[in-house]
Design a protein around this motif. Structure first.
Motif, mmCIF file in Angstrom:
data_model
loop_
_atom_site.group_PDB
_atom_site.id
_atom_site.type_symbol
_atom_site.label_atom_id
_atom_site.label_comp_id
_atom_site.label_asym_id
_atom_site.label_seq_id
_atom_site.Cartn_x
_atom_site.Cartn_y
_atom_site.Cartn_z
ATOM 1 N N SER A 38 13.036 11.732 -4.947
ATOM 2 C CA SER A 38 12.125 10.603 -4.837
ATOM 3 C C SER A 38 11.434 10.576 -3.474
ATOM 4 O O SER A 38 10.236 10.300 -3.374
ATOM 5 N N ARG A 40 10.981 13.181 -1.484
ATOM 6 C CA ARG A 40 10.193 14.400 -1.268
ATOM 7 C C ARG A 40 8.702 14.133 -1.499
ATOM 8 O O ARG A 40 7.856 14.637 -0.762
ATOM 9 N N SER A 41 8.390 13.324 -2.487
ATOM 10 C CA SER A 41 6.985 13.015 -2.766
ATOM 11 C C SER A 41 6.341 12.211 -1.634
ATOM 12 O O SER A 41 5.123 12.164 -1.519
#
Length: 152
Positions: A38, A40-41
């Motif tokens: 989650s 990483r985005s």
């Protein structure tokens, strides 16, 4: 080694797999992976997110204090803070009582990144609150705290 010794070790191995420890580890790793995915985005790591959280709730926190809060080594905190500072998420000022220490404070960009990260983390964590009743969650917390107490 006798056959009874081998059988005993096999039984111990099976008992270990049925203990709560592997389930706790698997649960932790599964949730951690979901949180990392989650985040990483948002182009932030879970450790950076945790650091921003600590700085947000304790403005002016020192690296030494972060070591204890994040449960990481001094060199790791230094590297983490250097990276966060390069991204423009924190400013570091000299401590009023000890010029060798630095106090960490969020910038406006850091506050925004913190809010985004908290929303992402809370979304992942909310899955458990929607899975269990309030009573089940309370019971789970009590059991986990009891287990923690055993190992402290």
């Amino acid at each position: 080694m006798s056959q009874s010794d081998i059988d005993r070790y096999k039984q111990q191995a099976q008992d270990a797999l049925s203990s709560p420890t592997p389930l706790i580890k698997k649960t932790y790793l599964t949730i951690k992976r979901q949180i990392e995915q989650s985040l990483r985005s948002l182009n932030i790591t879970s450790q950076q997110s945790q650091a921003l959280h600590e700085i947000a709730i304790q403005p002016g926190i020192t690296n030494h204090e972060l070591e204890h809060q994040l449960l990481i080594e001094k060199s790791s905190v230094t590297s983490l803070m250097n990276g966060i500072e390069k991204r423009g998420w924190i400013i570091r000022n000299a401590h009023p009582n000890d010029a060798r220490m630095k106090q960490n404070t969020l910038t406006t960009a850091g506050e925004q990144k913190y809010i985004q990260a908290q929303q992402a983390v809370n979304e992942v964590k909310s899955r458990s609150t929607h899975t269990f009743t309030a009573e089940e969650l309370e019971h789970l917390k009590q059991l986990l705290n009891k287990l923690i107490h055993v190992y402290q």
